[in-house]
Design an enzyme around this catalytic site. Sequence first.
Site, PDB file in Angstrom:
ATOM      1  N   ALA A 167     -22.633 -41.875  19.335  1.00  0.00           N
ATOM      2  CA  ALA A 167     -22.751 -40.643  18.556  1.00  0.00           C
ATOM      3  C   ALA A 167     -23.940 -39.863  19.094  1.00  0.00           C
ATOM      4  O   ALA A 167     -25.045 -40.404  19.196  1.00  0.00           O
ATOM      5  CB  ALA A 167     -22.930 -40.961  17.079  1.00  0.00           C
ATOM      6  N   VAL A 175     -26.761 -44.528  20.001  1.00  0.00           N
ATOM      7  CA  VAL A 175     -27.261 -43.154  19.980  1.00  0.00           C
ATOM      8  C   VAL A 175     -27.158 -42.551  21.380  1.00  0.00           C
ATOM      9  O   VAL A 175     -27.661 -43.115  22.351  1.00  0.00           O
ATOM     10  CB  VAL A 175     -28.714 -43.102  19.484  1.00  0.00           C
ATOM     11  CG1 VAL A 175     -29.250 -41.670  19.542  1.00  0.00           C
ATOM     12  CG2 VAL A 175     -28.803 -43.638  18.060  1.00  0.00           C
ATOM     13  N   LYS A 176     -26.510 -41.411  21.445  1.00  0.00           N
ATOM     14  CA  LYS A 176     -26.267 -40.746  22.724  1.00  0.00           C
ATOM     15  C   LYS A 176     -27.295 -39.630  22.910  1.00  0.00           C
ATOM     16  O   LYS A 176     -27.432 -38.755  22.047  1.00  0.00           O
ATOM     17  CB  LYS A 176     -24.841 -40.185  22.720  1.00  0.00           C
ATOM     18  CG  LYS A 176     -24.229 -39.906  24.074  1.00  0.00           C
ATOM     19  CD  LYS A 176     -22.758 -39.552  23.846  1.00  0.00           C
ATOM     20  CE  LYS A 176     -22.066 -39.163  25.126  1.00  0.00           C
ATOM     21  NZ  LYS A 176     -20.686 -38.708  24.845  1.00  0.00           N
ATOM     22  N   LEU A 177     -28.017 -39.670  24.035  1.00  0.00           N
ATOM     23  CA  LEU A 177     -29.069 -38.699  24.317  1.00  0.00           C
ATOM     24  C   LEU A 177     -28.826 -38.024  25.661  1.00  0.00           C
ATOM     25  O   LEU A 177     -28.331 -38.657  26.596  1.00  0.00           O
ATOM     26  CB  LEU A 177     -30.437 -39.388  24.376  1.00  0.00           C
ATOM     27  CG  LEU A 177     -30.932 -40.131  23.134  1.00  0.00           C
ATOM     28  CD1 LEU A 177     -32.228 -40.854  23.462  1.00  0.00           C
ATOM     29  CD2 LEU A 177     -31.148 -39.158  21.983  1.00  0.00           C
TER      30      LEU A 177
END
EC number: 2.2.1.2
Length: 223
Positions: A65, A91-93
């Site tokens: 996400a 967590v997508k960065l």
Amino acid sequence: MELYLDTASLEEIREIAAWGVLSGVTTNPTLVAKAFAAKGEALTEEAFAAHLRAICETVGGPVSAEVTALEAEAMVAEGRRLAAIHPNIVVKLPTTEEGLKACKRLSAEGIKVNMTLIFSANQALLAARAGASYVSPFLGRVDDISWDGGELLREIVEMIQVQDLPVKVIAASIRHPRHVTEAALLGADIATMPHAVFKQLLKHPLTDIGLKRFLEDWEKVKP
């Protein structure tokens, strides 16, 4: 190589999950917006969290996400909120200076991070050194500018193996089944693809012709 679905559509995820071959899901803000538009539902924070939770419970594997913040402090805060939704959330960065700072902090807290928008081996190296669990090179977008997405993937996979880095490579921006084959041959850990490409993996005209012939022959001789 594991197969992920690149979508935020619960209907698409449920369909492919029923095949028994789906290991995870990747999403981004564009895909989430499309999913909510298709449902005709307002994209509130509560609705978004419930949607992500439903995806996690459906697929049973990692679900990436993506944050929408651009500064490290805000990325960290948003990443913590996303990770709190379900244990399977990754967590997508973005692979930027601020993204690297946020990755270092989140990974130090035990939160898994997928560094996205990777277009060079050097970016992948920086992401891995910042503590990312996953790096996502974009094959299709590299091909779009007449560079070689496969060569980029080969460099990243080889570099990670040589350096013995504890990070998995997600081949992303998959445009067609050949990209999936290429990713598998080049040693990617994961390929994530749209629903349409996932469906195309199964299709071959000779399979349909062969099945039709078997059934026709059986009809001729069955009791």
